[in-house]
Motif scaffolding. Sequence first.
Motif, PDB file in Angstrom:
ATOM      1  N   THR A  90      54.297 -10.363  80.795  1.00 16.57           N
ATOM      2  CA  THR A  90      54.437  -8.985  80.342  1.00 16.57           C
ATOM      3  C   THR A  90      55.608  -8.881  79.365  1.00 16.57           C
ATOM      4  N   PRO A  91      55.468  -8.112  78.284  1.00 15.29           N
ATOM      5  CA  PRO A  91      56.600  -7.906  77.377  1.00 15.29           C
ATOM      6  C   PRO A  91      57.744  -7.192  78.103  1.00 15.29           C
ATOM      7  N   ILE A  92      58.970  -7.506  77.729  1.00 16.04           N
ATOM      8  CA  ILE A  92      60.145  -6.906  78.379  1.00 16.04           C
ATOM      9  C   ILE A  92      60.112  -5.382  78.333  1.00 16.04           C
ATOM     10  N   ASN A  93      59.660  -4.805  77.216  1.00 17.97           N
ATOM     11  CA  ASN A  93      59.687  -3.340  77.106  1.00 17.97           C
ATOM     12  C   ASN A  93      58.683  -2.653  78.045  1.00 17.97           C
ATOM     13  N   GLN A  94      57.885  -3.459  78.787  1.00 17.62           N
ATOM     14  CA  GLN A  94      56.961  -2.872  79.765  1.00 17.62           C
ATOM     15  C   GLN A  94      57.480  -3.012  81.197  1.00 17.62           C
ATOM     16  N   VAL A  95      58.678  -3.598  81.350  1.00 16.30           N
ATOM     17  CA  VAL A  95      59.273  -3.697  82.691  1.00 16.30           C
ATOM     18  C   VAL A  95      60.631  -2.984  82.740  1.00 16.30           C
ATOM     19  N   GLY A  96      61.083  -2.469  81.603  1.00 14.18           N
ATOM     20  CA  GLY A  96      62.362  -1.762  81.574  1.00 14.18           C
ATOM     21  C   GLY A  96      62.586  -1.061  80.255  1.00 14.18           C
TER      22      GLY A  96
ATOM     23  N   LEU B 254      63.703  -8.608  71.079  1.00 11.64           N
ATOM     24  CA  LEU B 254      63.179  -8.993  72.399  1.00 11.64           C
ATOM     25  C   LEU B 254      61.649  -8.980  72.441  1.00 11.64           C
ATOM     26  N   GLU B 255      61.003  -8.524  71.362  1.00 11.16           N
ATOM     27  CA  GLU B 255      59.535  -8.424  71.355  1.00 11.16           C
ATOM     28  C   GLU B 255      58.822  -9.718  71.727  1.00 11.16           C
ATOM     29  N   PRO B 256      59.266 -10.899  71.238  1.00 12.44           N
ATOM     30  CA  PRO B 256      58.528 -12.117  71.599  1.00 12.44           C
ATOM     31  C   PRO B 256      58.750 -12.585  73.045  1.00 12.44           C
ATOM     32  N   VAL B 257      59.742 -12.017  73.741  1.00  9.34           N
ATOM     33  CA  VAL B 257      60.082 -12.478  75.096  1.00  9.34           C
ATOM     34  C   VAL B 257      59.135 -11.862  76.126  1.00  9.34           C
ATOM     35  N   GLN B 258      58.535 -12.730  76.940  1.00 12.08           N
ATOM     36  CA  GLN B 258      57.606 -12.290  77.981  1.00 12.08           C
ATOM     37  C   GLN B 258      58.204 -12.598  79.353  1.00 12.08           C
ATOM     38  N   VAL B 259      57.951 -11.718  80.330  1.00 12.10           N
ATOM     39  CA  VAL B 259      58.450 -11.883  81.690  1.00 12.10           C
ATOM     40  C   VAL B 259      57.261 -12.038  82.631  1.00 12.10           C
ATOM     41  N   GLU B 260      57.402 -12.918  83.618  1.00  9.87           N
ATOM     42  CA  GLU B 260      56.343 -13.063  84.619  1.00  9.87           C
ATOM     43  C   GLU B 260      56.506 -11.917  85.607  1.00  9.87           C
TER      44      GLU B 260
ATOM     45  N   SER C  74      61.870 -10.491  64.623  1.00 10.76           N
ATOM     46  CA  SER C  74      62.284 -11.370  65.716  1.00 10.76           C
ATOM     47  C   SER C  74      63.452 -12.273  65.314  1.00 10.76           C
ATOM     48  N   LEU C  75      63.778 -12.342  64.019  1.00 15.01           N
ATOM     49  CA  LEU C  75      64.912 -13.159  63.574  1.00 15.01           C
ATOM     50  C   LEU C  75      66.211 -12.386  63.801  1.00 15.01           C
ATOM     51  N   ARG C  76      67.124 -13.008  64.511  1.00 17.54           N
ATOM     52  CA  ARG C  76      68.402 -12.362  64.799  1.00 17.54           C
ATOM     53  C   ARG C  76      69.270 -12.322  63.559  1.00 17.54           C
TER      54      ARG C  76
ATOM     55  N   ARG D  51      67.173 -15.987  79.020  1.00 14.52           N
ATOM     56  CA  ARG D  51      67.914 -17.252  78.918  1.00 14.52           C
ATOM     57  C   ARG D  51      67.034 -18.357  78.319  1.00 14.52           C
ATOM     58  N   GLU D  52      65.759 -18.382  78.718  1.00 20.45           N
ATOM     59  CA  GLU D  52      64.851 -19.455  78.291  1.00 20.45           C
ATOM     60  C   GLU D  52      64.133 -19.153  76.981  1.00 20.45           C
ATOM     61  N   SER D  53      64.415 -17.991  76.377  1.00 19.07           N
ATOM     62  CA  SER D  53      63.676 -17.560  75.180  1.00 19.07           C
ATOM     63  C   SER D  53      64.107 -18.271  73.906  1.00 19.07           C
ATOM     64  N   GLY D  54      65.269 -18.912  73.920  1.00 17.78           N
ATOM     65  CA  GLY D  54      65.752 -19.557  72.701  1.00 17.78           C
ATOM     66  C   GLY D  54      66.440 -18.593  71.747  1.00 17.78           C
ATOM     67  N   LEU D  55      66.728 -17.367  72.201  1.00 12.80           N
ATOM     68  CA  LEU D  55      67.410 -16.391  71.352  1.00 12.80           C
ATOM     69  C   LEU D  55      68.899 -16.701  71.230  1.00 12.80           C
ATOM     70  N   GLY D  56      69.410 -17.536  72.134  1.00 11.89           N
ATOM     71  CA  GLY D  56      70.827 -17.880  72.087  1.00 11.89           C
ATOM     72  C   GLY D  56      71.706 -16.750  72.586  1.00 11.89           C
TER      73      GLY D  56
END
Length: 186
Positions: free
Chosen positions: A52-58, A40-46, A29-31, A86-91
């Motif tokens: 839901t993890p991003i890889n389960q919506v696209g 993108l693994e730690p990023v979740q989408v409503e 998860s460290l860039r 945008r809100e994940s803090g990944l920059g």
Amino acid sequence: MAEDFILDTDDLQRRMDGTMNNLRTEFASLRTGRASASMLEPVQVEAYGQMTPINQVGTVNVPEPRMVTINVWDKGLVNKVEKAIRESGLGINPQMNGTIIMLPIPELNEERRRELTKVAGQYAEHARVSIRNVRRDGMDQIKKAADGMAEDDRKLWEAEVQEMTDKYIKSVDDALEHKQAEIMQV
């Protein structure tokens, strides 16, 4: 009773393996300035009423070293995925192109690289502590069974647990060294 003592080294090893897997996930998860789908693994989408993890919506792809793309399957989720990134803090600043979200990965500056190596060091230290806790549990089991156990047997079990611990601590150190080199690579 104590002569028949068998330490469950498989359990200790399984717990130490779990710690190593957790460390690998944290490191992924460290860039590093290089594009990677795992960032993108730690990023979740409503989505559909739950996180839901991003890889389960696209579909997440890395078409080039400094670009990650997400092809969102449901048009209605595109804005939610963009907002989550945008809100994940990944920059990372997502760019929209229909149902495809492009994530250009910016170069890391020296200061950010140093911060990331410190974070990697903290992750590694947590892993070392976790491995030492597993070692302590193993040593406690040996101590409890020590009454009536031959001194040589006790020392043999303790040496085995220590050897396993040393092996895993070295794995943590090696993984940290590799990750820090990867982060500092320009």
